[in-house]
Scaffold this active site. Structure first.
Site, PDB file in Angstrom:
ATOM      1  N   PRO A   1       0.863  -1.193   0.000  1.00  0.00           N
ATOM      2  CA  PRO A   1       0.000   0.000   0.000  1.00  0.00           C
ATOM      3  C   PRO A   1       0.894   1.237   0.000  1.00  0.00           C
ATOM      4  O   PRO A   1       1.828   1.321   0.794  1.00  0.00           O
ATOM      5  CB  PRO A   1      -0.781  -0.118   1.318  1.00  0.00           C
ATOM      6  N   LEU A   2       0.620   2.187  -0.869  1.00  0.00           N
ATOM      7  CA  LEU A   2       1.483   3.360  -1.023  1.00  0.00           C
ATOM      8  C   LEU A   2       0.635   4.621  -1.119  1.00  0.00           C
ATOM      9  O   LEU A   2      -0.267   4.700  -1.953  1.00  0.00           O
ATOM     10  CB  LEU A   2       2.349   3.226  -2.285  1.00  0.00           C
TER      11      LEU A   2
ATOM     12  N   CYS B   1       2.458   2.808  10.106  1.00  0.00           N
ATOM     13  CA  CYS B   1       2.535   4.148   9.518  1.00  0.00           C
ATOM     14  C   CYS B   1       3.340   5.082  10.415  1.00  0.00           C
ATOM     15  O   CYS B   1       3.031   5.227  11.601  1.00  0.00           O
ATOM     16  CB  CYS B   1       1.132   4.716   9.310  1.00  0.00           C
TER      17      CYS B   1
ATOM     18  N   HIS C   1       7.665  -4.898   8.076  1.00  0.00           N
ATOM     19  CA  HIS C   1       8.653  -4.017   7.453  1.00  0.00           C
ATOM     20  C   HIS C   1       9.857  -3.978   8.381  1.00  0.00           C
ATOM     21  O   HIS C   1       9.716  -3.621   9.551  1.00  0.00           O
ATOM     22  CB  HIS C   1       8.044  -2.619   7.261  1.00  0.00           C
TER      23      HIS C   1
ATOM     24  N   ASN D   1       9.048  -7.233   4.217  1.00  0.00           N
ATOM     25  CA  ASN D   1       9.014  -5.981   3.458  1.00  0.00           C
ATOM     26  C   ASN D   1      10.263  -5.154   3.767  1.00  0.00           C
ATOM     27  O   ASN D   1      10.636  -5.011   4.921  1.00  0.00           O
ATOM     28  CB  ASN D   1       7.733  -5.208   3.827  1.00  0.00           C
TER      29      ASN D   1
ATOM     30  N   ASP E   1      13.536  -3.027   1.132  1.00  0.00           N
ATOM     31  CA  ASP E   1      14.733  -3.035   0.278  1.00  0.00           C
ATOM     32  C   ASP E   1      14.724  -4.096  -0.818  1.00  0.00           C
ATOM     33  O   ASP E   1      15.793  -4.479  -1.308  1.00  0.00           O
ATOM     34  CB  ASP E   1      16.005  -3.214   1.116  1.00  0.00           C
TER      35      ASP E   1
ATOM     36  N   ALA F   1       7.721  -2.363  -2.259  1.00  0.00           N
ATOM     37  CA  ALA F   1       7.264  -0.971  -2.254  1.00  0.00           C
ATOM     38  C   ALA F   1       8.075  -0.149  -3.243  1.00  0.00           C
ATOM     39  O   ALA F   1       7.732  -0.046  -4.413  1.00  0.00           O
ATOM     40  CB  ALA F   1       7.358  -0.396  -0.839  1.00  0.00           C
ATOM     41  N   ARG F   2       9.198   0.417  -2.779  1.00  0.00           N
ATOM     42  CA  ARG F   2      10.021   1.259  -3.659  1.00  0.00           C
ATOM     43  C   ARG F   2      10.483   0.517  -4.910  1.00  0.00           C
ATOM     44  O   ARG F   2      10.557   1.098  -5.995  1.00  0.00           O
ATOM     45  CB  ARG F   2      11.232   1.783  -2.896  1.00  0.00           C
TER      46      ARG F   2
END
Length: 622
Positions: free
Chosen positions: A253-254, A343, A413, A464, A466, A488-489
């Site tokens: 989710p971003l 978050c 994460h 999650n 890297d 993600a990234r």
């Protein structure tokens, strides 16, 4: 696929003390410089001065999650007050005037002379800017343009008599191409507190009245009896939809960049699991239109074998419970409701939501328990960080939630809230948590055979942090013992990452191929936000937001060493052709220039300010 987890039987003494990239470590020993993306000599560009080397911090998940970073040097940092609101048409047409009867005359406006919008179609058309050249991307795909006369490509679907065209064959072929979870008719009852949330009220009373477990046996039995009486008829955790996250390709989710057009693109590129942007529970139960827009998904996200999850965060259990009921009842096709306990945003954290839940395990357990009571057959999952500070707490929290038996999956994460991006993700700790969950979930499954208040399928563990190459993904699964990896990234900078994971090889995408991804994003954006002036500007804005990540990709063909590392910084470089150099530019004006290939010339009404005052990784053009 079986629901049974596939656990590699590896002896503890055979495991390395730390999870390392052996290829990378060998390259370091041979001369590769840690933290530097070495460019082949023929693609290096001489710097004008040593000062040009100074660059602000690289992009990070906190920015994608809407997070904030500590203050940087004055010349860098973020444009926190940037204006992104796009202006709409100078003359606004009445919606009735844009709808026509069979005889070709416009529909009568119910407001009559009191209507404040324009009814003269010709006057409106004359006020519009010149049409963008080419065919309307929405009409070209679906056979009909919902924006009608407001479309910036109007001439491509308007006949000589001025009537709008419809391609019935294309329209029929694309009947299943649609967005789901439009809940507009339910917003008013939510806003007026008329929506029936009695099931949630019942669950909240139960949670509030629960007796602490370490009281005497008689009180504990009483609590269990009351639970059964109140909970009768409700779907048990053992009856909920069964998630299958084993080996799935998952997009994180971003915030902002994790919009619906981006998720559609990622579905095309191999993603199995996608999530909406994080929604706040209080605005959801208050019926805020903008918050409910975050629960929308595309039909491609919920087809067989795919999963779409709605992510929420809450500071209070009553908010989470009511939101879970509303989301599960009003949203179709969702596979899970994900509670965000990671978050890092200060505003969210100070309210007691997001990563603040990591330090309030009793409260978090009550939230998950209550959400599970009212979410129907939709399972509850949790996303977390290692902790809020230097002492990791995720292992303790997962143990608590596992004991409750209501959580279908954990995503961890490998960074704390305080750590942010000063260090790499801690995959050794992720492995420690994953092993503890794997060792416990067999016991939980046995318990579920006797107690249907406990989930009956494996509690999945997803890592999650890297993940940027296929080797990162497979190393995480093989050595950290997670069931899958949430990207993600890596999926923002390199959207084709799952293609690499599937083929187990580095794929050197050309500039032409990368432009095709932007073209597809633009097409999906126009479908989502509209092909009128406002929709074009919104699509352009979010395409620029997307390129604020993609421009950081250094083509693998010009690197001296592979695998690439996400946080490695290159020296000033040029691409193998002019377009590749342009796509690597850190100047947002170049990003806007690229959007003109798909969205036409930029008008004076368009506003965009990049997230960063300056951007990392300069290229020859940046």
């Amino acid at each position: 696929m079986s629901d049974e987890p596939v656990v590699k039987k590896t002896k503890v003494e055979d495991l390395p003390d730390t999870i390392v990239d052996s290829v990378y470590e060998k390259q370091l020993a041979e001369g590769r410089v840690r933290g530097v993306a070495s460019i082949k000599p023929e693609y290096l560009v001489a710097r004008a001065s040593a000062d040009a080397r100074d660059a602000p911090p690289s992009v990070n998940d906190d920015l994608a999650e809407g997070g904030e970073k500590p203050e940087e040097k004055k010349k860098g940092g973020q444009n926190k007050n940037r204006s992104l609101k796009q202006r709409k048409d100078a003359i606004k047409m009445c919606s009735s005037a844009l709808q026509f009867k069979e005889d070709g005359s416009p529909q009568e406006c119910s407001y009559g002379d009191k209507c404040k919008f324009e009814h003269d179609l010709q006057k409106y058309l004359e006020s519009k800017p010149k049409d963008i050249e080419g065919v309307c991307p929405v009409f070209d795909l679906t056979g009909q343009c919902p924006q009608g006369y407001k479309c910036r490509w109007l001439s491509s679907h308007r006949d000589s008599e001025g009537k709008l065209l419809v391609d019935e064959e294309k329209k029929k072929a694309n009947a299943d191409n649609k967005e789901l979870n439009h809940v507009f008719k339910h917003l008013n009852p939510l806003q007026r507190k008329k929506y029936d949330l009695s099931k949630s009220d019942e669950a909240i009373k139960l949670i509030d009245a629960q007796i602490v477990r370490d009281e005497d046996d008689e009180q504990t039995k009483l609590e269990k009896k009351e639970t059964i009486e109140i909970d009768t008829g409700r779907i048990r955790p053992s009856e909920k939809k069964k998630l299958d996250l084993k080996g799935k390709y998952i997009v994180s989710p971003l915030t902002t960049v994790g919009n619906l057009p981006y998720r559609r693109l990622m579905k095309d590129l191999g993603a199995d699991v996608t999530y909406g942007e994080m929604a706040l529970t209080l605005p959801l139960i208050q019926g805020h239109k903008a918050e409910w827009a975050l629960t929308r998904c595309h039909s491609s996200e919920v087809t067989e074998g795919n999963h779409f999850g709605v992510q929420v965060t809450a500071p209070k259990h009553w908010q989470a419970i009511k939101a879970a009921q509303a989301v599960s009842e009003l949203c179709t096709g969702i596979s899970e409701i994900n509670l965000n306990c990671g978050c890092p945003i200060d505003l969210v954290y100070r309210q007691g939501a997001g990563s603040a839940l990591m330090d309030q395990q009793g409260k978090t357990a009550r939230i998950v328990r209550g959400m599970s009571m009212v979410s129907g057959d939709v399972p509850i999952t949790v996303k977390m960080r290692t902790g809020t500070g230097s002492t990791p707490t995720a292992k303790k929290l997962t143990a608590r939630l596992l004991a409750e038996g209501q959580t279908a999956a954990f995503t961890l994460h490998g960074r704390s809230r305080a750590q942010r991006y000063t260090k790499l993700a801690d995959w050794n700790y992720i492995r420690e948590v994953a092993d503890s969950v794997v060792n416990t979930r067999d016991d939980v499954r046995e318990k579920s055979e006797l107690d249907d208040h406990v989930i009956s399928h494996p509690t999945w563990v997803v890592g999650n942090g890297d993940c940027y190459t296929w080797s990162d993904w497979h190393r995480a699964v093989d050595e950290a013992h997670v069931d899958s990896v949430m990207v993600a990234r890596g999926a923002l900078i390199k959207p084709w990452i799952f293609e690499e994971v599937e083929s187990r090889q580095h794929i050197d995408k050309s500039a032409t191929e990368r432009l095709e991804y932007f073209q597809k994003f633009a097409q999906y954006g126009l479908e989502h936000w509209g092909s009128d002036q406002y929709g074009v500007n919104q699509t352009r804005r979010y395409l620029c937001e997307f390129m604020s990540f993609t421009h950081r990709y250094v083509p693998s063909g010009i690197l001296e060493y592979l695998p690439a590392k996400m946080n490695d910084r290159p020296d000033l470089w040029k691409g193998r052709d002019e377009m590749e150099t342009l796509l690597g530019s850190s100047d947002y004006r170049d990003w806007i220039k690229v959007t003109e290939r798909f969205l036409g010339p930029v008008g004076d009404e368009f506003e965009f300010t990049p997230k960063h005052k300056s951007n990392a990784y300069p290229t020859e053009s940046g």
